[in-house]
Design an enzyme around this catalytic site. Structure first.
Site, PDB file in Angstrom:
ATOM      1  N   TYR A   1      16.350 -10.819   0.327  1.00  0.00           N
ATOM      2  CA  TYR A   1      15.554 -11.133  -0.870  1.00  0.00           C
ATOM      3  C   TYR A   1      14.992 -12.547  -0.734  1.00  0.00           C
ATOM      4  CZ  TYR A   1      14.721 -12.588  -5.716  1.00  0.00           C
ATOM      5  OH  TYR A   1      14.178 -13.088  -6.862  1.00  0.00           O
ATOM      6  N   ALA A   2      13.679 -12.664  -0.802  1.00  0.00           N
ATOM      7  CA  ALA A   2      13.028 -13.985  -0.727  1.00  0.00           C
ATOM      8  C   ALA A   2      12.669 -14.388  -2.160  1.00  0.00           C
ATOM      9  CB  ALA A   2      11.797 -13.903   0.150  1.00  0.00           C
TER      10      ALA A   2
ATOM     11  N   ASP B   1       0.162 -10.411  13.090  1.00  0.00           N
ATOM     12  CA  ASP B   1      -0.397 -10.311  11.736  1.00  0.00           C
ATOM     13  C   ASP B   1       0.089 -11.477  10.868  1.00  0.00           C
ATOM     14  OD1 ASP B   1      -2.015  -9.150   9.844  1.00  0.00           O
ATOM     15  OD2 ASP B   1      -0.549  -7.637   9.220  1.00  0.00           O
TER      16      ASP B   1
ATOM     17  N   LYS C   1      12.654  -2.126  -0.125  1.00  0.00           N
ATOM     18  CA  LYS C   1      11.250  -1.709   0.021  1.00  0.00           C
ATOM     19  C   LYS C   1      11.224  -0.192   0.119  1.00  0.00           C
ATOM     20  CE  LYS C   1       7.343  -2.980   2.987  1.00  0.00           C
ATOM     21  NZ  LYS C   1       6.937  -4.070   3.890  1.00  0.00           N
TER      22      LYS C   1
ATOM     23  N   LEU D   1      16.081  -5.256   2.716  1.00  0.00           N
ATOM     24  CA  LEU D   1      15.569  -6.540   3.205  1.00  0.00           C
ATOM     25  C   LEU D   1      16.250  -7.719   2.520  1.00  0.00           C
ATOM     26  CD1 LEU D   1      11.771  -5.647   2.905  1.00  0.00           C
ATOM     27  CD2 LEU D   1      13.079  -5.829   5.042  1.00  0.00           C
TER      28      LEU D   1
ATOM     29  N   ASP E   1       7.136  -8.546   7.350  1.00  0.00           N
ATOM     30  CA  ASP E   1       6.128  -7.566   7.725  1.00  0.00           C
ATOM     31  C   ASP E   1       5.811  -7.552   9.226  1.00  0.00           C
ATOM     32  OD1 ASP E   1       4.232  -5.635   7.649  1.00  0.00           O
ATOM     33  OD2 ASP E   1       3.314  -6.364   5.800  1.00  0.00           O
TER      34      ASP E   1
ATOM     35  N   LYS F   1       0.807  -1.216   0.000  1.00  0.00           N
ATOM     36  CA  LYS F   1       0.000   0.000   0.000  1.00  0.00           C
ATOM     37  C   LYS F   1       0.843   1.270   0.000  1.00  0.00           C
ATOM     38  CE  LYS F   1      -3.879   2.394   1.706  1.00  0.00           C
ATOM     39  NZ  LYS F   1      -4.313   3.099   2.875  1.00  0.00           N
TER      40      LYS F   1
HETATM   41  P1  AMP Z   1       4.848  -5.560   0.983  1.00  0.00           P
HETATM   42  O1  AMP Z   1       4.892  -4.129   0.611  1.00  0.00           O
HETATM   43  O2  AMP Z   1       5.826  -5.922   2.061  1.00  0.00           O
HETATM   44  O3  AMP Z   1       3.472  -6.006   1.276  1.00  0.00           O
HETATM   45  O4  AMP Z   1       5.324  -6.394  -0.296  1.00  0.00           O
HETATM   46  C1  AMP Z   1       4.549  -6.474  -1.459  1.00  0.00           C
HETATM   47  C2  AMP Z   1       4.990  -7.685  -2.263  1.00  0.00           C
HETATM   48  O5  AMP Z   1       6.359  -7.549  -2.665  1.00  0.00           O
HETATM   49  C3  AMP Z   1       4.939  -9.017  -1.498  1.00  0.00           C
HETATM   50  O6  AMP Z   1       3.673  -9.604  -1.553  1.00  0.00           O
HETATM   51  C4  AMP Z   1       5.989  -9.839  -2.239  1.00  0.00           C
HETATM   52  O7  AMP Z   1       5.437 -10.420  -3.423  1.00  0.00           O
HETATM   53  C5  AMP Z   1       7.008  -8.803  -2.651  1.00  0.00           C
HETATM   54  N1  AMP Z   1       8.099  -8.742  -1.666  1.00  0.00           N
HETATM   55  C6  AMP Z   1       8.128  -7.984  -0.547  1.00  0.00           C
HETATM   56  N2  AMP Z   1       9.266  -8.165   0.117  1.00  0.00           N
HETATM   57  C7  AMP Z   1       9.988  -9.051  -0.586  1.00  0.00           C
HETATM   58  C8  AMP Z   1      11.270  -9.655  -0.387  1.00  0.00           C
HETATM   59  N3  AMP Z   1      12.024  -9.363   0.671  1.00  0.00           N
HETATM   60  N4  AMP Z   1      11.709 -10.541  -1.308  1.00  0.00           N
HETATM   61  C9  AMP Z   1      10.926 -10.849  -2.383  1.00  0.00           C
HETATM   62  N5  AMP Z   1       9.708 -10.313  -2.617  1.00  0.00           N
HETATM   63  C10 AMP Z   1       9.242  -9.425  -1.732  1.00  0.00           C
END
Ligand code: AMP
Length: 357
Positions: free
Chosen positions: A165-166, A209, A115, A163, A227, A96
């Site tokens: 990387y996943a 959460d 991020k 962060l 998160d 968001k």
């Molecule tokens: P978020 O803003 O944290 O809700 O992230 C939005 C989307 O970005 C997530 O649903 C993931 O698909 C992707 N994402 C967030 N963080 C990572 C991460 N550290 N590694 C890979 N994908 C990520």
């Protein structure tokens, strides 16, 4: 319920049950290919940085006294990171308050997820404390099943969280591709999440959460909690107000009662059900029905769910928080021991494998 946070993430349907933000609709699969190669094992060189976040003024440090580690190029403890230290790759997803990008630290070639949050949106939504808490808590946690936050920096308009990387993205996406998981895979995810929660609770952190959107999948298909925006240090008198899905909230939370560590145990039970069935246990046409189902713990188990799995979920989804199965006992439960023995790892996921229905 007072609305402060949009719980929307990629893919989870936003209907009347899950009042949320309609603007979050990125499809990461449509993004261009990586602009650089991702090493299978990130190159690691330890670094300490003490960049500090202040959302109002990027010259004045905040008083949190944070210290985060980023494996990277710099040895100068005082020097903070900036965007020019990274090569940016493809977008990984959209939340968001900003987007997440693949990025590579220029000197070490260490691959991270960056991020990017917009300060104006954070201030408008009055979630400054939430972001600060997320950073403070996540930077300090070190566990194989918790997404590392290596550090952060900011410029005039944005905050950048560095962060881990996943590689395989959100568990939610995998679940939607598969429909549901077999008992062995689900048990491994439940075991690994339980281990991460044992660690968090020992550090006096309640996540609050837990849901598939907040769980990411790493290089070896291992689960990682991400998160920590709603997490708190216990004891806390902080109350929660949120929009988004009710599905994972415990009875004491939906009733606005004081809550503690056991809210994460409840969410673990909800997650176990959603992994095995493909839908959360209290799913309903509207939020008042979901509320009722949670309040009276009305659960229907499909026939394909094993007795042992039902036994575990029945011991987690208990109204009285004090009577929920302790996390250490979850790890000893026969369903976990049988399906997720020591050393068992989640099988690789192939989206073309088709769906379980
Ligand atoms: P978020 O803003 O944290 O809700 O992230 C939005 C989307 O970005 C997530 O649903 C993931 O698909 C992707 N994402 C967030 N963080 C990572 C991460 N550290 N590694 C890979 N994908 C990520």
């Amino acid at each position: 319920m007072n609305v402060q946070k949009c719980g929307c993430k990629e893919n989870r349907p936003q209907n009347s049950v899950r009042a949320g933000c309609s603007s979050c609709s990125t499809n990461p699969h449509k993004m261009p290919a990586d602009s650089f190669k991702v090493p299978a094992v990130p190159i690691s060189r330890p670094l300490h940085t003490s960049t500090k976040v202040n959302l109002n003024d990027n010259k004045e440090p905040c008083s949190s006294g944070l210290k985060c580690d980023l494996p990277g190029k710099k040895d100068d403890k005082k020097k903070s990171w900036s965007l020019s230290d990274f090569d940016l790759g493809r977008p990984l997803g959209k939340g968001k308050f900003g987007n997440v990008y693949l990025a590579r630290e220029k000197e070490s070639h260490y691959v991270v997820a960056l991020k990017v949050l917009f300060k104006s949106q954070i201030l408008d939504s009055e979630i400054e404390h939430q972001v600060r808490r997320e950073v403070e808590i996540q930077c300090r946690l070190r566990h194989p099943n918790i997404l590392r936050m290596y550090g952060y920096f900011h410029d005039e308009k944005r905050i950048y969280l560095i962060l881990e990387y996943a590689k395989h993205g959100a568990l939610y996406k995998l679940l939607k591709e598969r429909g549901r998981f077999d008992e062995k895979t689900a048990a491994i995810y439940v075991r690994d999440l339980t281990r991460a929660l044992v660690y968090c609770h020992a550090k006096k952190v309640i996540h609050r959460d837990i849901k598939p959107e907040n769980l990411l999948i790493g290089h070896n298909w291992e689960l990682k909690i991400a998160d920590f925006g709603w997490s708190v240090h216990s004891p806390s008198s902080r109350r929660m107000t949120l929009c988004g899905t009710l599905d994972y909230l415990s009875p004491e939370m939906i009733e606005g009662k004081p809550h503690s560590y056991a809210v994460d145990i409840w969410s673990l039970g909800v997650l176990c059900y959603e992994l095995l069935v493909g839908l959360p246990p209290f799913d309903a046409k509207d939020s008042s029905q979901t509320y009722r189902k949670i309040r009276y713990v009305i659960i229907k188990y499909p026939e394909f769910i094993s007795e042992k799995a039902k036994d575990l979920m029945g011991k987690l989804l208990v109204i009285n928080p004090e009577q929920r199965l302790p996390l250490t006992s979850v790890l000893q439960h026969p369903w976990i021991l049988e399906n997720a023995p020591e050393g068992a790892v989640p099988p690789p996921h192939n989206p073309e494998q088709g769906q379980h229905h």
